[in-house]
Design a protein around this motif. Structure first.
Motif, PDB file in Angstrom:
ATOM      1  N   GLU A   1      -6.989  11.437   5.677  1.00 55.51           N
ATOM      2  CA  GLU A   1      -8.548  12.135   5.922  1.00 55.51           C
ATOM      3  C   GLU A   1      -8.043  12.979   7.351  1.00 55.51           C
ATOM      4  O   GLU A   1      -7.401  13.003   7.958  1.00 55.51           O
TER       5      GLU A   1
ATOM      6  N   ALA B   1      -5.473   7.730   6.111  1.00 62.20           N
ATOM      7  CA  ALA B   1      -6.725   7.075   6.142  1.00 62.20           C
ATOM      8  C   ALA B   1      -6.740   5.732   6.936  1.00 62.20           C
ATOM      9  O   ALA B   1      -5.750   4.956   6.902  1.00 62.20           O
TER      10      ALA B   1
ATOM     11  N   THR C   1       3.130  14.896   2.342  1.00 67.87           N
ATOM     12  CA  THR C   1       3.458  14.282   0.886  1.00 67.87           C
ATOM     13  C   THR C   1       4.970  14.907   0.660  1.00 67.87           C
ATOM     14  O   THR C   1       5.733  14.104  -0.020  1.00 67.87           O
TER      15      THR C   1
ATOM     16  N   ASN D   1      -3.640   8.019   1.113  1.00 65.98           N
ATOM     17  CA  ASN D   1      -4.923   8.633   1.210  1.00 65.98           C
ATOM     18  C   ASN D   1      -4.993   9.407   2.499  1.00 65.98           C
ATOM     19  O   ASN D   1      -4.736   8.635   3.627  1.00 65.98           O
TER      20      ASN D   1
END
Ligand code: ADP
Ligand code: MG
Ligand code: ZN
Length: 476
Positions: A4, A203, A239, A2
């Motif tokens: 942010e 995150a 990623t 995840n």
């Protein structure tokens, strides 16, 4: 994994002074090219800049309004770079010692919570000129009317966590600038500009990721779109096993994407140094106090007061205080004794729609606040119904006549006299025997039909309360 987003914004706002920051040329927008210029803002050799006191006051206002600490002594610096629209070869700005630091503003989030966003610094600077490129010919023009127009730059901490928060922050900053009457905050005319810095990180990680800077985005919508695009792009770079590089990117409105403009290696070295032509700016306590005292009530305080004193909902208070002139209009309206909720509804409903349709702002309203209040009092005094009031309102917008005059001229006074209404009801019942029978057999929904018939027969003038009461009696 995840991710942010982390966002920090740099906002440049033109200050609404009559004259430029270091000379007495006009700051007016839209004049023929190179007509608002003099040796100082043209950067002729040997001229000396003289600081405009108003600019300092305006910057101080914004500093107070954003809870900053104002420096007793700050300095102007030269930011050196070469560009055709920068005749001196440097821009006078502030660098190591800005006028204000360490502030904050609170933004409203959708679930009616608040979030505090840090303000790193506010500094004053001069704007550059404008290059105009002729697509048809291999030439460019330069307009120096804008050189020396005063700006403040407001730099936020990287406290914003989504494109929506960035949008809310920008709207809050613009609202404060407008409340303070120090800037138009007009993005289309370039008097409110934003550079958005954005990075992403896993995150929970405290360390910041590598950021990209998105430059010169000219609408609130595009800021949010460009940030949303950039978040996706950076996440897919990471990623995909790559690394985000620090660079400046531009938003392409047509293609809905950001493109690289220049990397870190090509970044300017501005060779900042204190401007030897300008003495340090000293602001004493007396001056600070005087400016602080001159501040108007700020949007957050006004919103809170509207809720507590006028019993408005948060939603209504938000809309009514979103700009100062609307809030002023509302207060002028209720000062006459008209009921607050009715005023609020009409200002945000009928009035806003009518002004919108005519491309007018509320201070250009054909209906002044006290005239609207008088119309609304005709409703509460049972002189006219709410429905008739809408007709009167349209007429007021077109003709500017007072409500009372229109009501008298057109014979719109509400009929509350029971015997007159009873006569109409009798007639309606005689003409619709089937409906009367069905109603009495239990089809109570037909009440609306009867009310409608009575209203039609009286051209909307019958007092709805009286109509309902008599109808209920007669039909039972
Ligand atoms: P510069 O003057 O080179 O633009 P600053 O250090 O003054 O750099 O930062 C400008 C803006 O970038 C500030 O609003 C700051 O909050 C924001 N910022 C700095 N680092 C990051 C980061 N890693 N991610 C997102 N925003 C950042
Ligand atoms: Mg920057
Ligand atoms: Zn000038």
């Amino acid at each position: 994994m995840n991710f942010e987003p982390v966002i920090g914004l740099e906002v440049h706002a033109h200050l609404k002074t009559d004259t430029k920051i270091f000379c007495s040329c006009s700051t007016k927008f839209g004049a023929p090219p190179n007509t608002h210029v003099c040796p100082v803002c043209l950067g002729m050799p040997g001229v000396l800049p003289v600081l405009n006191k108003k600019v300092v006051e305006y910057a101080m206002r914004m500093a107070f309004a954003t809870n900053c600490e104002i420096a007793g002594e700050s300095r102007f610096a030269r930011k050196n770079y070469f560009y055709p629209d920068l005749p001196k070869g440097y821009q006078i700005s502030q660098f190591e010692l800005p006028i204000a630091e360490h502030g904050h503003v609170d933004i409203s989030l959708p679930n009616s919570t608040k979030k505090r966003i840090g303000i790193t610094r506010i500094h004053m600077e001069e704007d550059a000129g404008k290059s105009i490129h002729d697509p048809g010919r291999p030439v460019s023009f330069v307009d120096l009317n804008r050189t020396g127009v005063p700006l403040i730059e407001i730099v936020s901490e990287p406290d914003l966590a989504s494109p929506e928060e960035a949008g809310a922050y920008l709207r809050q900053i613009r609202m404060i600038l407008r409340y303070l009457s120090i800037s138009d905050g007009n993005m289309e005319e370039g008097s409110f500009r934003c550079d958005a810095n954005i990075s992403v990180r896993p995150a929970g990680q405290t360390e910041l990721g590598t950021r990209a800077e998105l430059k010169n985005i000219n609408s609130f919508k595009f800021v949010e779109k460009a940030l949303a695009y950039e978040i996706k792009r950076q996440i897919s770079v990471i990623t995909g096993g790559g690394r985000v590089i620090q660079e400046t990117r531009l938003w392409d409105t047509a293609k809905n994407r950001t493109n690289s403009m220049r990397g870190k290696e090509e970044a300017h070295d501005y060779r900042y140094f204190p401007d030897p032509d300008l003495v340090p700016l000293v602001i004493d306590d007396a001056w600070m106090d005087a400016v602080k005292k001159s501040l108007p009530e700020l949007p957050d305080a006004r919103r809170a007061r509207f809720i507590s004193d006028f019993d408005l909902s948060e939603y209504d208070a938000d809309l009514l205080t979103a700009d100062r002139k609307t809030a002023d209009y509302f207060e002028a309206c209720i000062a006459t004794g008209a009921p607050t909720k009715l005023c609020a509804n009409w200002i945000m409903g009928e009035l806003a729609a009518a002004l919108n349709a005519r491309g007018k702002s509320i201070d250009q309203s054909p209906i002044p606040a006290d005239a609207l209040a008088k119309l609304l009092c005709l409703i509460t005094d049972n002189v006219i119904s709410g429905k008739i009031a809408k007709t009167v309102f349209e007429e007021m917008i077109e003709t500017g006549k007072p409500a009372q005059t229109i009501v008298e001229e057109k014979g719109l006074v509400q009929v509350s006299d029971a015997s007159a209404i009873e006569a109409v009801i009798d007639e309606v019942m005689t003409n619709n025997p089937d409906e009367v029978e069905k109603y009495r057999a239990g089809k109570k929904k037909l009440m609306g039909f009867f009310v409608g018939q009575v209203m039609r027969a009286t051209k909307g003038k019958a007092n709805p309360g009286v109509v309902n009461k008599i109808l209920t009696n007669k039909l039972s």
